[in-house]
Design a protein around this motif. Sequence first.
Motif, short mmCIF file in Angstrom:
data_model
loop_
_atom_site.label_atom_id
_atom_site.label_comp_id
_atom_site.label_asym_id
_atom_site.label_seq_id
_atom_site.Cartn_x
_atom_site.Cartn_y
_atom_site.Cartn_z
N ALA A 1 2.51 1.72 -3.32
CA ALA A 1 1.55 2.22 -4.31
C ALA A 1 1.49 3.74 -4.29
CB ALA A 1 0.17 1.63 -4.04
N LYS A 2 1.61 4.32 -3.09
CA LYS A 2 1.56 5.78 -2.99
C LYS A 2 2.72 6.41 -3.75
CE LYS A 2 -1.07 6.50 1.19
NZ LYS A 2 -0.86 6.14 2.59
N PRO B 1 -2.83 -2.77 -4.66
CA PRO B 1 -2.82 -1.31 -4.55
C PRO B 1 -1.87 -0.65 -5.56
CG PRO B 1 -2.68 -2.31 -2.37
CD PRO B 1 -2.56 -3.42 -3.36
N ARG C 1 0.85 -1.21 0.00
CA ARG C 1 0.00 0.00 0.00
C ARG C 1 0.87 1.25 0.00
NH1 ARG C 1 -3.98 -2.97 2.82
NH2 ARG C 1 -2.97 -2.71 4.84
N SER D 1 -2.94 1.94 -8.62
CA SER D 1 -2.49 3.33 -8.44
C SER D 1 -2.25 4.04 -9.77
CB SER D 1 -1.21 3.35 -7.61
OG SER D 1 -0.12 2.84 -8.36
N ARG D 2 -1.98 3.29 -10.83
CA ARG D 2 -1.71 3.86 -12.16
C ARG D 2 -1.58 2.71 -13.14
NH1 ARG D 2 2.33 4.54 -14.89
NH2 ARG D 2 2.82 6.76 -14.69
N SER E 1 2.26 5.88 -7.57
CA SER E 1 1.19 6.72 -8.14
C SER E 1 1.69 8.12 -8.48
CB SER E 1 0.01 6.81 -7.18
OG SER E 1 0.36 7.63 -6.09
#
Length: 502
Positions: free
Chosen positions: A319-320, A357, A316, A361-362, A323
Motif C-alpha cells: 500500500a505504501k 490498506p 501494508r 491508500s488511493r 500510494s
Amino acid sequence: MSEERRKAIGTILEAGFQMESDAFKTLMEMSSTGQLDPLVREVLRVAGTVEPRPASISRDLVLRAAEHLDLSGKIVETDHSGLGHGRRFAEDLESRLEVVSDPTGKLGTTGSFDDFLRYFRSRFDKMSLLFRQRMDTRNAGTISDALSGGSNGRGRFICMVLDKRERGDRIFLTVDDYEDEATVLVGRQNSTLYEMARKIVRDQVIYIQARKSAGPLLVAESIILPEIPDRKPAHANEEIYAALVSDVHVGSKVFLEDEFRRVLSWLKGDIGTPNQRDVAERVKYVLIGGDLVDGIGVYPRQEVDLAVPDIYEQYRLAAKFVSEIPEYMDVVLIPGNHDAVRQALPQPAIPRNFAGPVYDSRKITSLGDPSEVRLHGVHFLLYHGTSLMDILSGVPGLDYQRPVEVMEYQLRARHLSPEYGKMTPIGPEQEDFLVVERVPDVFTSGHIHVSGAGVYRGTTLVNSGAWQGQTDYQKRMGLVPKPGILPVVNLKTLDVKMINFQ
Ligand SMILES: [Fe+2]
Ligand SMILES: [Fe+2]
C-alpha cells in the motif's frame, strides 16, 4: 577503470574536449549498457554540431547523444525533484476508464458433476458461436454427419478435443460434440496440418474437415482454430500512456525494491532523460497485473524466500508503494496466483480483508482475473498469466523466454487456459470466463517474470515481466527471470516502450 572506459575518455580528450565531472559520471553510468563506443562517437558528433564549439562536454550533451541512440531505454537517474514541476499533460486530461468485463461477484461453484458439465457446455457454445460468425466455418455440420459420410464422404464440424495421442508419425484426436464422439487421424503427409495438430491440446474447441475412412475413423483434411481476425485496432486520439506493472512480489527476499522505487520516481517526474520524462508526464493509467505481494504458502518451502512472512504486513507495505503513484493516474489492479484470493480461475478481486490498506491508500479499480477494460477507447484484456506455464509445457516449440508467442497461442485458441486442469486450477463456473470472446486491442499478462512485447493480427501483446529477482525456487526449477523492465503502451499508436530500471 576498464580498458574500454580509458579508451573512451582518451578518444574525447584527443578530439580536443574537456569533460565536466557530471558528464563523466553519466557517461560511466551508461557504459554498463555495453554501448560505450557508439555513445562516445555520438557525443563527439553532437558536440561537433554545437555552435560555437564547446570547450568541454557537458552532462546535457551526453544525455542528448544517449537519447539519439535510444540506449536500451535504460532509465537515467537524474534527480529533477528540486526543479518544481508544472502541471503535467495527463493531469489535465480526463480519465476514460470503462470496465468491460469482470468476473467478481459472478462466481460460485460447488464443483459438482453438473457444474463441470455446464462449464464445458459454456466453453463449447461460446467457441461454436465464434466459428458460426466466420465466413469459412459458419456452415459447420456435426460429427454425426461426418461419420455417416457427409457429402462426398466428407464432413465439417466443430468439436472439443477429449484426448490426443501421438503414435509414430500419426496423431489421433478423440473429439466430441453434443451428440457424438469420433477419432480423427492426422497423418504426416500434410506437414502443415501435422504440425498444427501437434500443438492442439485437450479441451480445445476446433473446426475439422475430415474424410470418412473405414469403420468409425475420420481422416483430417484441415483443422481451423477459432483465431482472431486480422484488423486495425482502436486507438486514443491523444498521445497518452498506460504503464504495465505486474509481479511486484512485495515481501519476497528478492523483491527489487530499489528498482521499483525508481519506477515511482519516474512516474512522479523525478528521474529520466528528457524523453523519458515526457513519457512519464503522459502516463494516465497504471495497470497492476497480479502478484502484487509474494503471499504465503504459494509453493513448497516458500518461507525461506520470504522477507515478510505475514500476508497482512505484505499488503501494508504494498500500500505504501501504491500510494506513491501520482493521484491523477488511474490504477487498475487484478490478482495473481500469489495474491490472497481464491486460486482457481477466474479469480475475483482481492478482498478488502487482505488488501484493505492498498484500497485505502488511493483510488483503485480492483477487478478479477481475467478482466477487460477500455482505456481512452483502447480495449485491454488483462490476465495475470497463471496458465502460461501449462501451455508452455503442453505445446511443442514454445519457450518461457518468449512469452509473446504463448500469448499469441492463447489468442488463436481464443482461450486463456485451453487445457483444463493441469497446474492451473479452474473453477467450473456456469460460464467459461476464460474464452476470449471479444478481440482485445491490447492483451497483457505477467506471471512468467520475463517481459516482452509484440503484435499479432493487430492486437498488441505485452508481458509485463516482474520486480522480483531470481528466487531459490526458480533457481531449483531452472527459471531465469528478466525483471526490472517496465512496458509502457502508447495508446495513440499502441507502440510499446520498454524502460529498463535495472
Ligand atoms: Fe509472479
Ligand atoms: Fe504469478
